[in-house]
Write an enzyme that holds these catalytic residues in place. Structure first.
Site, PDB file in Angstrom:
ATOM      1  CG  HIS A  98      17.677 -28.589 -11.908  1.00 14.37           C
ATOM      2  ND1 HIS A  98      17.944 -29.850 -12.378  1.00 14.37           N
ATOM      3  CD2 HIS A  98      17.561 -27.790 -12.995  1.00 14.37           C
ATOM      4  CE1 HIS A  98      18.002 -29.802 -13.709  1.00 14.37           C
ATOM      5  NE2 HIS A  98      17.763 -28.555 -14.103  1.00 14.37           N
ATOM      6  CD  GLU A 147      14.423 -27.202 -16.227  1.00 13.91           C
ATOM      7  OE1 GLU A 147      15.182 -26.613 -16.969  1.00 13.91           O
ATOM      8  OE2 GLU A 147      14.816 -27.834 -15.238  1.00 13.91           O
TER       9      GLU A 147
HETATM   10  P1  PGA Z   1      18.354 -28.628 -21.086  1.00 14.22           P
HETATM   11  O1  PGA Z   1      18.450 -28.490 -19.484  1.00 14.22           O
HETATM   12  O2  PGA Z   1      18.139 -27.265 -21.648  1.00 14.22           O
HETATM   13  O3  PGA Z   1      19.670 -29.228 -21.485  1.00 14.22           O
HETATM   14  O4  PGA Z   1      17.208 -29.553 -21.356  1.00 14.22           O
HETATM   15  C1  PGA Z   1      17.584 -27.623 -18.811  1.00 14.22           C
HETATM   16  C2  PGA Z   1      17.779 -27.764 -17.326  1.00 14.22           C
HETATM   17  O5  PGA Z   1      18.068 -28.868 -16.858  1.00 14.22           O
HETATM   18  O6  PGA Z   1      17.675 -26.767 -16.577  1.00 14.22           O
END
Ligand code: PGA
Length: 224
Positions: A98, A147
């Site tokens: 992450h 992401e």
């Molecule tokens: P968010 O976070 O949905 O608040 O943007 C997603 C994540 O960090 O996995």
């Protein structure tokens, strides 16, 4: 019919009492959800994994439990670490790579690759977050979550990514890493989700802020 994955990344939130309340809310709303079609994976802090498993059992809920991290070391003298074997009976899934761990804990790609190996060997289903289309991807992972850091709601701009960009990146990643489940994350909530649900390669979402409210999180499943 395609299976969809909704992963609640609860981050460093919730006391035990908050978690109890969360499950009360979950119990009220989950009967409206098609849990055969939608896999719901809840990833709380390590300290709450036992509680989440107990609640799942007691309430007989059709959900899965995951961890948000795992050590890049095996068992041994690594103060504060949680090794993959310790997760075996309390998590089916684990998130690795992450961008918050990369940013705040300075995790490297090498660490992420080691985590993938150790987690897979321990029998966990591995969800690797990648930040762009060229990120290193372990062949040990089951699921890849694209992401972009700029889209994470609590980071910098928190601007939801352009759906065309998501589509292009997922197409590219599917060619690089065939056979993996691809999902998207970053500011996914009941308003933004519709922009992404028609993307062909997108099989689900990794959700941060919008997963902190159980009903809001479950409502995402109806947006497909
Ligand atoms: P968010 O976070 O949905 O608040 O943007 C997603 C994540 O960090 O996995």
């Amino acid at each position: 019919m395609d299976r969809h994955y909704f992963i609640a990344n609860l981050k460093s939130h919730f006391t035990t009492q908050d978690s109890e309340n969360y499950f009360e809310e979950l119990k009220k709303t989950i009967s409206n959800i098609d849990t055969k079609r939608n896999t719901l994976i809840f990833c709380p802090s390590f300290t709450l994994l036992e509680l989440f498993n107990r609640k799942k059992r007691e309430m007989n809920l059709p959900i899965s439990i995951g961890a948000q991290n795992v050590s890049s070391f095996g068992e041994g003298a690594y103060t504060g670490e949680v090794f993959a074997g310790q997760l075996q009976n309390i998590a089916e899934y684990v998130i690795i790579g992450h961008s918050e761990r990369k940013r705040y804990n300075h995790e490297s790609d090498e660490d992420v690759m080691k985590k993938a190996d150790l987690a897979k060997n321990a029998g966990l289903m591995v969800i690797q977050c990648i930040q762009d289309e060229n990120s290193l991807i372990s062949d040990k992972v089951d699921m890849i979550a694209y992401e972009p850091p700029s889209a994470i709601s609590t980071f910098g701009t928190g601007t939801p990514d352009d759906p065309e960009d998501v589509e292009r990146v997922l197409e590219h990643v599917s060619k690089r890493a065939g056979g993996k489940i691809l999902i998207y994350g970053g500011s996914v909530n009941p308003e933004t989700i519709k922009n992404y649900s028609s993307i062909r390669k997108c099989s689900g979402f990794l959700v941060g802020s919008a997963s902190l409210n159980a009903s809001e999180f479950l409502s995402l499943t109806t947006s497909w």
